[in-house]
Design a protein around this motif. Sequence first.
Motif, PDB file in Angstrom:
ATOM      1  N   GLY A 129       0.784  -1.220   0.000  1.00  0.00           N
ATOM      2  CA  GLY A 129       0.000   0.000   0.000  1.00  0.00           C
ATOM      3  C   GLY A 129       0.815   1.267   0.000  1.00  0.00           C
ATOM      4  N   VAL A 179       3.017   1.346  -6.282  1.00  0.00           N
ATOM      5  CA  VAL A 179       2.522   0.920  -4.974  1.00  0.00           C
ATOM      6  C   VAL A 179       2.955  -0.522  -4.727  1.00  0.00           C
ATOM      7  CG1 VAL A 179       0.467   0.499  -3.579  1.00  0.00           C
ATOM      8  CG2 VAL A 179       0.562   2.497  -5.091  1.00  0.00           C
ATOM      9  N   GLN A 227       2.935  -4.219  -3.595  1.00  0.00           N
ATOM     10  CA  GLN A 227       1.836  -5.179  -3.541  1.00  0.00           C
ATOM     11  C   GLN A 227       2.179  -6.373  -2.640  1.00  0.00           C
ATOM     12  OE1 GLN A 227      -1.089  -4.472  -5.221  1.00  0.00           O
ATOM     13  NE2 GLN A 227      -0.049  -2.542  -5.719  1.00  0.00           N
TER      14      GLN A 227
END
Length: 370
Positions: free
Chosen positions: A172, A216, A218
């Motif tokens: 995130g 981002v 993961q």
Amino acid sequence: MGSDLFTARLKRAQAATAEAGLDALLITPGPDLRYLTGYVAKPLERLTCLVLPADADPVLIVPFLERAAAEAAGVGELGLEIADWQETDDPIALVRQLLPASTKVYGLDDHMWAEKVLRLRAGIPGVEQALAGGVLRELRIRKTPEEVQALRDAGAAIDRVHARIAEWLRPGRTEAEVGRDIGDAIVAEGHVRADFIIVGSGPNGASPHHDVSDRVIQPGDPVVVDIGGTTEAGYCSDETRTYAVGEPDAEFRRYYEVLLEAQMAACDAVRPGVECQEIDRVARRVITDAGYGEYFIHRTGHGIGMEGHEHPYIVEGNTEVLEPGMAFSIEPGIYLPGRHGARIEDIVVCTDTGGERVNLTPRELIVLPG
């Protein structure tokens, strides 16, 4: 490191200059000037230059407005004369004046700006220019006990950053966000600056010189974290560890074990008398035998000291023999384009009997919560 150390370095450099057949060295701001004098001079359009004749007293030329900084750095404690120049003076003429009249060839530090090289060439006609790197390389490539301790300190500082990676690396978050936290920690844990921060998650880990991005992170991503900085003493750190944020896929697990075996074997192969290329061969042989040779796409290592990359280079074709005091990285990697990659890097110092790793964080794969 006291003034006696720098005085001794200046004398050794003069002797090496004469032995190399050069009449003098001209050293501008950068790692060579810091190595010889301890002075971290600003690289400016105004000329700062150490004039180091082979058989006469050295002189440090500085702009008048930089004289106080040079004196504060302790240059005067070396018995080194400081010659300053005003804004309307010609500093090249001052260099010409300070060079011995018999000068036929002088060496320039390898990092000198081209603009200054050309101004010196035009302002000191009839005198040959050469590179000083070959002279200073022989002084800098074998670290003294004080330098080895400085590398240990740098290694311990970057170890402390890697020990905190779990604070920041999680799904995130973007690579850039993680990188900013790492950069702050590099300074907090004992460096004056962060020199580079690589956070390569997922497919970005397959690019050895990836920086950071807005990708981002993961769940399940392998993440290559290659970081380093410079300490107050002027010596560099450089350490890579590869993490997994959650359980990675089976292929990654498989080749990470191959990589770990290769890196450990290369570290174990370090000892005096071994050619640099042989260390590369040891690591590459393990990876190639396991079927991943085409994915190991760079040399095994580079020297380190006051620069992040310096001699010796651990690469095929370098037949230079390792000697005690030589310090370098051992960092094999495996990179699967479009998928993921992994690298393990330690700084190793060649000792009288083998190799000493200055990075001591675990090399096994660390799986963080995903």
